[in-house]
Design a protein around this motif. Sequence first.
Motif, short mmCIF file in Angstrom:
data_model
loop_
_atom_site.label_atom_id
_atom_site.label_comp_id
_atom_site.label_asym_id
_atom_site.label_seq_id
_atom_site.Cartn_x
_atom_site.Cartn_y
_atom_site.Cartn_z
N LYS A 2 56.69 51.39 19.46
CA LYS A 2 57.26 51.17 18.14
C LYS A 2 57.86 52.46 17.59
O LYS A 2 57.22 53.50 17.63
N GLN A 59 56.41 47.43 27.48
CA GLN A 59 56.85 47.42 26.10
C GLN A 59 57.41 48.77 25.70
O GLN A 59 56.99 49.81 26.20
N VAL A 60 58.35 48.73 24.77
CA VAL A 60 58.88 49.97 24.20
C VAL A 60 58.06 50.32 22.98
O VAL A 60 57.84 49.47 22.12
N SER A 73 60.36 54.00 18.85
CA SER A 73 60.87 54.84 19.93
C SER A 73 61.62 53.98 20.93
O SER A 73 61.40 52.78 21.04
N LYS A 74 62.54 54.59 21.66
CA LYS A 74 63.27 53.88 22.70
C LYS A 74 62.63 54.09 24.07
O LYS A 74 63.14 53.60 25.08
N ARG A 75 61.55 54.80 24.09
CA ARG A 75 60.87 55.11 25.35
C ARG A 75 59.74 54.11 25.59
O ARG A 75 58.95 53.82 24.71
N SER A 76 59.66 53.59 26.81
CA SER A 76 58.60 52.65 27.15
C SER A 76 57.27 53.37 27.26
O SER A 76 57.22 54.58 27.46
N LYS A 106 62.31 46.61 35.58
CA LYS A 106 63.77 46.40 35.55
C LYS A 106 64.34 46.21 36.95
O LYS A 106 65.26 45.42 37.15
N TYR A 152 58.03 50.49 33.75
CA TYR A 152 59.20 49.88 33.14
C TYR A 152 60.37 49.90 34.12
O TYR A 152 61.10 48.91 34.24
#
Length: 247
Positions: free
Chosen positions: A191, A188-189, A193-196, A206, A202
């Motif tokens: 909340k 999950q990323v 933030s764009k960082r997992s 991917k 992560y």
Amino acid sequence: MKYQEDESYKKFFSEVDGKTALALWERYPSPPCLDGVSTKNLTNFLLKASNNTCSMKKENKIVKLVKEDGCTTKEHQETRDFLVRSIVRDILFKKQEISYVEKELKELMSLLDFQLGTISGIELVTASALIAEIGDIRRFLNAGKLARFAGIAPVYFGSGGKGKEQKSKQGNRALHGLFYNLAVQQVQVAKGSKRSRNPEFYAYYKKKLKEGKTKGQALACIKRRLLNIVYGMMKHKTAYELPDIKE
């Protein structure tokens, strides 16, 4: 507003069972209880209940919504108010009991000396649940044994030298659910933030998707990797370090 009849009270607070919200419901369980209460008095009350963290906007919003709703008095209003206050007292009691349980769990966890809390996503309750479901880690000779116990290891179906592996529907489903939720949290990323939460997992997730695996299959890979990590941490009583995940 209609405290008891609809959900408009949620416009007051983002958490209806928060400390300030419960204080309001107990003192003013229905809109008629706010009749004659000035914004200043309401402000002073909420500031005290929230330890001076409640803003003026909150009080003005409450007063505004009460006026917009008009008269909301219902039949047997006093009984309705009594029930709201009773629910508030019950919630407060359960919150206090939860704090007692958490304190006891912290002491027990310190005695066991497992450091599962060093993994992102594992808090006190989750760590306690993992330990309770796994039990004595020494009864599992290796991580594979634990994986089969949790229903995470695939099961082979076939005969005569022909067959295939399929997802197991057996094993400890409570433990399986814990590892599934933990796997989801790793990718999950966070909340705002764009960082997992776990960059390594992560990236691994991917990568599996690019290889053609479904999201469910990629999460299954993470579940197994997490199980291996938890097994090693419990067996050797070590802390978690971000792994350098490779194929």
